[in-house]
Design an enzyme around this catalytic site. Sequence first.
Site, PDB file in Angstrom:
ATOM      1  N   ALA A   1      55.783 -26.507  -7.313  1.00  0.00           N
ATOM      2  CA  ALA A   1      54.762 -26.386  -6.508  1.00  0.00           C
ATOM      3  C   ALA A   1      55.109 -24.956  -5.603  1.00  0.00           C
ATOM      4  CB  ALA A   1      54.748 -27.609  -5.654  1.00  0.00           C
ATOM      5  N   TYR A   2      56.385 -24.855  -5.193  1.00  0.00           N
ATOM      6  CA  TYR A   2      56.513 -23.510  -4.549  1.00  0.00           C
ATOM      7  C   TYR A   2      56.199 -22.390  -5.225  1.00  0.00           C
ATOM      8  CZ  TYR A   2      59.363 -20.020  -2.114  1.00  0.00           C
ATOM      9  OH  TYR A   2      59.663 -18.827  -1.716  1.00  0.00           O
ATOM     10  N   ALA A   3      56.487 -22.236  -6.461  1.00  0.00           N
ATOM     11  CA  ALA A   3      56.442 -21.124  -7.264  1.00  0.00           C
ATOM     12  C   ALA A   3      54.877 -21.074  -7.546  1.00  0.00           C
ATOM     13  CB  ALA A   3      57.003 -21.269  -8.775  1.00  0.00           C
TER      14      ALA A   3
ATOM     15  N   SER B   1      52.472 -22.047  -5.696  1.00  0.00           N
ATOM     16  CA  SER B   1      51.833 -21.365  -4.293  1.00  0.00           C
ATOM     17  C   SER B   1      51.938 -19.852  -3.807  1.00  0.00           C
ATOM     18  CB  SER B   1      52.218 -22.226  -3.099  1.00  0.00           C
ATOM     19  OG  SER B   1      53.638 -22.187  -2.687  1.00  0.00           O
TER      20      SER B   1
END
Length: 234
Positions: free
Chosen positions: A140-142, A144
């Site tokens: 999810a971080y990557a 975004s």
Amino acid sequence: MTTHSPILVTGANKRGGLAICKALVAQGQPVVAIYRNTPGELTSLTNVDMLKADLSQRDSRDALIDSIKTRYTALRGIIHNASLWLDDSLDNLNQMLQVHVEAPYQLNEALTPLLQGVERADIIHVCDDTATQGTKNHIAYAASKAALLNLTLSFAEKLAPRIRVNAISPGLLMLKEGSDAEYQSKTLRKALLEIEPGNTPLVDAVLYLLHSTYNTGNNIVINGGRHLKRQTSK
């Protein structure tokens, strides 16, 4: 009202954001420092206008924009440094998209008239090396951050030539606080340059972009050669 247009820095009260603010102030550049909870060391800096805002909330961003427009007629630049590094979940993905994508999009759109008030302005998106590499541990971080990287391209095309829009994608800069020796050694070995560089490479990249004459729509990767280490390990 300042006669020297400031640079707005989000996520300004710690780590990379604080280091950027200190470097800008040292060069005589006024800063509008955005923080979420407490200003921390920002209170010790001169020539800094501190504003509190929760960039994950639309109403807080609206209030921040109104405050900036009331205070200033022009901005020298915006550095989108605010970031969340959360575990994978749908709720966390939504929150990271709000901070990493919605906030930069909204601020860029709303504050463009202020950026056009100077001869040359800069927008810098602080992304992440995982935006182009991916990571199974923080999907999810990557994702975004990849969206933020794409935002760089679109705004660069839209706002050229007067406003330059670029990205910086750090790999590891600082190890996790409280991490054990095994974790630290394993993490450092992921790069060709097996060191913990701190915030200096990020600050160097920011200052370079603010003074460069022929950059827009570009992404500066500062990862110590991690991409090459991946290739040699395949």
